[in-house]
Motif scaffolding. Structure first.
Motif, PDB file in Angstrom:
ATOM      1  N   ALA A 180       0.735  -1.138   0.093  1.00 28.93           N
ATOM      2  CA  ALA A 180      -0.017  -0.089   0.140  1.00 28.93           C
ATOM      3  C   ALA A 180       0.858   1.372   0.137  1.00 28.93           C
ATOM      4  O   ALA A 180       0.311   2.411   0.423  1.00 28.93           O
ATOM      5  CB  ALA A 180      -0.962   0.026   1.263  1.00 28.93           C
ATOM      6  N   VAL A 182       1.667   4.567  -1.817  1.00 24.28           N
ATOM      7  CA  VAL A 182       1.107   5.260  -2.748  1.00 24.28           C
ATOM      8  C   VAL A 182       2.274   5.323  -4.146  1.00 24.28           C
ATOM      9  O   VAL A 182       1.756   5.343  -5.275  1.00 24.28           O
ATOM     10  CB  VAL A 182       0.633   6.506  -2.476  1.00 24.28           C
ATOM     11  CG1 VAL A 182       1.563   7.257  -1.943  1.00 24.28           C
ATOM     12  CG2 VAL A 182      -0.190   7.279  -3.718  1.00 24.28           C
ATOM     13  N   ILE A 197      -5.878   6.236  -8.882  1.00 20.81           N
ATOM     14  CA  ILE A 197      -6.874   6.785  -8.187  1.00 20.81           C
ATOM     15  C   ILE A 197      -6.337   7.426  -7.006  1.00 20.81           C
ATOM     16  O   ILE A 197      -5.291   7.155  -6.448  1.00 20.81           O
ATOM     17  CB  ILE A 197      -7.818   5.701  -7.626  1.00 20.81           C
ATOM     18  CG1 ILE A 197      -8.579   5.002  -8.901  1.00 20.81           C
ATOM     19  CG2 ILE A 197      -8.645   6.173  -6.842  1.00 20.81           C
ATOM     20  CD1 ILE A 197      -9.015   3.450  -8.475  1.00 20.81           C
ATOM     21  N   ARG A 206       2.290  13.794   2.639  1.00 22.94           N
ATOM     22  CA  ARG A 206       2.968  13.093   3.444  1.00 22.94           C
ATOM     23  C   ARG A 206       4.449  13.385   3.342  1.00 22.94           C
ATOM     24  O   ARG A 206       4.675  14.005   2.470  1.00 22.94           O
ATOM     25  CB  ARG A 206       2.961  11.532   2.772  1.00 22.94           C
ATOM     26  CG  ARG A 206       1.400  10.885   3.101  1.00 22.94           C
ATOM     27  CD  ARG A 206       0.903  10.634   4.425  1.00 22.94           C
ATOM     28  NE  ARG A 206      -0.299  10.056   4.674  1.00 22.94           N
ATOM     29  CZ  ARG A 206      -1.419  10.691   4.808  1.00 22.94           C
ATOM     30  NH1 ARG A 206      -1.346  11.947   4.733  1.00 22.94           N
ATOM     31  NH2 ARG A 206      -2.636  10.067   4.905  1.00 22.94           N
ATOM     32  N   GLU A 265      -7.809   8.293   7.925  1.00 19.99           N
ATOM     33  CA  GLU A 265      -6.178   8.490   7.524  1.00 19.99           C
ATOM     34  C   GLU A 265      -5.960  10.161   8.043  1.00 19.99           C
ATOM     35  O   GLU A 265      -6.884  11.084   7.879  1.00 19.99           O
ATOM     36  CB  GLU A 265      -5.911   8.200   6.450  1.00 19.99           C
ATOM     37  CG  GLU A 265      -6.325   8.772   5.092  1.00 19.99           C
ATOM     38  CD  GLU A 265      -5.533   8.627   3.872  1.00 19.99           C
ATOM     39  OE1 GLU A 265      -5.249   7.403   3.734  1.00 19.99           O
ATOM     40  OE2 GLU A 265      -5.607   9.444   3.034  1.00 19.99           O
TER      41      GLU A 265
HETATM   42  O1  LIG Z   1      -4.110   4.359  -4.678  1.00 20.67           O
HETATM   43  C1  LIG Z   1      -3.794   5.425  -3.832  1.00 20.67           C
HETATM   44  C2  LIG Z   1      -3.011   5.146  -2.710  1.00 20.67           C
HETATM   45  C3  LIG Z   1      -3.033   5.965  -1.533  1.00 20.67           C
HETATM   46  N1  LIG Z   1      -3.235   7.291  -1.893  1.00 20.67           N
HETATM   47  C4  LIG Z   1      -3.333   8.537  -1.231  1.00 20.67           C
HETATM   48  O2  LIG Z   1      -1.696   8.525  -0.788  1.00 20.67           O
HETATM   49  C5  LIG Z   1      -1.713   8.807   0.553  1.00 20.67           C
HETATM   50  C6  LIG Z   1      -0.476   7.820   1.207  1.00 20.67           C
HETATM   51  O3  LIG Z   1      -0.779   6.662   1.192  1.00 20.67           O
HETATM   52  P1  LIG Z   1      -0.311   5.190   1.468  1.00 20.67           P
HETATM   53  O4  LIG Z   1      -1.172   4.188   1.638  1.00 20.67           O
HETATM   54  O5  LIG Z   1       0.919   5.151   0.788  1.00 20.67           O
HETATM   55  O6  LIG Z   1       0.402   5.582   2.832  1.00 20.67           O
HETATM   56  P2  LIG Z   1      -0.370   6.021   4.336  1.00 20.67           P
HETATM   57  O7  LIG Z   1       0.015   7.487   4.422  1.00 20.67           O
HETATM   58  O8  LIG Z   1      -1.857   5.460   4.445  1.00 20.67           O
HETATM   59  O9  LIG Z   1       0.652   5.350   5.635  1.00 20.67           O
HETATM   60  C7  LIG Z   1       0.677   4.005   5.732  1.00 20.67           C
HETATM   61  O10 LIG Z   1       1.096   3.005   4.787  1.00 20.67           O
HETATM   62  C8  LIG Z   1       2.600   3.514   4.634  1.00 20.67           C
HETATM   63  C9  LIG Z   1       2.924   2.537   3.529  1.00 20.67           C
HETATM   64  O11 LIG Z   1       4.046   2.985   2.719  1.00 20.67           O
HETATM   65  C10 LIG Z   1       3.228   3.118   5.739  1.00 20.67           C
HETATM   66  O12 LIG Z   1       3.184   1.753   6.415  1.00 20.67           O
HETATM   67  C11 LIG Z   1       2.891   4.077   6.737  1.00 20.67           C
HETATM   68  O13 LIG Z   1       3.532   3.925   8.069  1.00 20.67           O
HETATM   69  C12 LIG Z   1       1.419   4.043   7.125  1.00 20.67           C
HETATM   70  O14 LIG Z   1       1.115   4.896   8.060  1.00 20.67           O
HETATM   71  C13 LIG Z   1      -2.802   8.746   1.300  1.00 20.67           C
HETATM   72  O15 LIG Z   1      -3.365  10.203   1.569  1.00 20.67           O
HETATM   73  C14 LIG Z   1      -3.797   7.955   0.482  1.00 20.67           C
HETATM   74  O16 LIG Z   1      -5.323   8.334   0.344  1.00 20.67           O
HETATM   75  C15 LIG Z   1      -4.208   7.722  -2.966  1.00 20.67           C
HETATM   76  O17 LIG Z   1      -4.641   8.703  -3.179  1.00 20.67           O
HETATM   77  N2  LIG Z   1      -4.235   6.752  -4.031  1.00 20.67           N
END
Ligand SMILES: O=c1ccn([C@@H]2O[C@H](COP(=O)(O)OP(=O)(O)O[C@H]3O[C@H](CO)[C@H](O)[C@H](O)[C@H]3O)[C@@H](O)[C@H]2O)c(=O)[nH]1
Length: 303
Positions: A180, A182, A197, A206, A265
């Motif tokens: 996951a 992005v 998306i 971030r 989130e």
């Molecule tokens: O297809 C996508 C995937 C993500 N996002 C957005 O991108 C941002 C980052 O999303 P991630 O899933 O990459 O990461 P998160 O900030 O949710 O972080 C989580 O996932 C990370 C994986 O890199 C780490 O594990 C981290 O510690 C954990 O908090 C978010 O605002 C998410 O909504 C999108 O717009 N489209």
């Protein structure tokens, strides 16, 4: 000898590679649930086992180990909400199990992969290490509980630690399906000529840190004594900006599809990294360069 748990995983395998480059002897402990055989450095010894295994000392010669770099974890934030018991089992009890072997065999140092996820919604930006702890997921909490067990073992048994709170780590070997991240998701989509998306308006931010810089922090942390340290870039990047950087790098002609914001989130977050800098670490690979590397890597593996 250094034991790297999760050494076949995304971040752990980069740490192993850097340790080997620096002539350390390495044992990898990984059960390959999310780790990948192809990531295993052939110069390391590999033990296929679980961090929760009570008989680990029948599989690993703990007497040879001086430091544990503990990267093995349940890393999926959203699945931790679905299945908090599994998350706690691995991230809390798995960590305690490792600490118990450290106590039993007098291993005096642990470096622990913690997360920006411990902080929750920021009260102020950038988030420094003294920011209140208000996790928004079982994952964020289990990482924090891991930290606290490590500090307890320091108080009780003198085991030294370095706790590294990673921001959003990206780089080669991050699986666009599993973990996951992005950046790997967007690159994978654009290379397939599919529209990524964006959840919400894309103005959420971030702090994206390159995995090689995170690996370097772990090597430096071998000399950090009882510190809890943010590892990020101190720079804030919106998802929209990220989309554009990747789009330009790949020469993608399409657009993003905007969808509902993802629930639960944080909106904006980035880390204050002054403490890491005062300890001599700083990120070297900027976002554009890091993205270029991931694009090249993904072009070579998949297609
Ligand atoms: O297809 C996508 C995937 C993500 N996002 C957005 O991108 C941002 C980052 O999303 P991630 O899933 O990459 O990461 P998160 O900030 O949710 O972080 C989580 O996932 C990370 C994986 O890199 C780490 O594990 C981290 O510690 C954990 O908090 C978010 O605002 C998410 O909504 C999108 O717009 N489209």
């Amino acid at each position: 000898m250094i034991l790297v748990t999760g050494g076949a995983g995304f971040i752990g395998s980069h740490i192993v590679d850097k340790l080997i480059e620096n002539n350390y002897d390495v044992i990898i402990l990984d059960n390959l649930t999310t780790g990948n055989k192809n990531n295993i450095n052939p110069k390391a010894e590999f033990i296929n086992a679980d961090i929760r295994d009570k008989d680990l000392d029948k599989k690993i010669n703990f007497k040879d180990i001086e430091v544990v770099i503990h990267q093995a974890a349940q890393i999926n934030v959203r699945s931790s909400v679905e299945n908090p018991i599994y998350d706690g089992d691995i991230n809390v009890l798995g960590t305690t199990n490792i600490l118990e072997f450290m106590r039993k065999y007098d291993i005096n140092k642990i470096i622990f992969a913690s997360s920006v996820g411990v902080y929750g919604e920021p009260n102020y930006l950038p988030v420094d290490e003294n920011h209140p702890i208000n996790p928004l997921s079982p994952y964020g909490l289990s990482k924090y509980v891991g930290e606290e067990y490590i500090k307890l073992y320091n108080r009780l048994y003198g085991i030294e630690y370095a706790i590294l709170r990673y921001s959003n780590v990206y780089g080669e070997r991050q699986d666009p399906k599993g973990e996951a991240g992005v950046i790997s998701i967007f690159i994978d989509k654009m290379l397939k000529n599919e529209n990524p998306i964006i959840f919400g308006d894309g103005n959420q931010t971030r702090d994206f840190v390159y995995v090689g810089d995170v690996a370097k922090a772990n090597i430096m942390a071998l000399n950090w004594k009882n510190e809890t340290v943010n590892i990020g870039t101190g720079k804030e990047t919106s998802v929209n900006k990220l989309f554009n950087i990747i789009k330009n790098e790949i020469g993608f002609k399409g657009n993003a599809i905007y969808d509902k914001p993802r629930e639960g989130e944080v909106y904006r977050i980035y880390l204050d990294i002054k403490k890491a800098e005062s300890l001599g670490w700083e990120p070297e690979v900027d976002l554009k360069e890091g993205i270029k590397r991931v694009v090249n890597w993904m072009k070579n593996i998949n297609r």
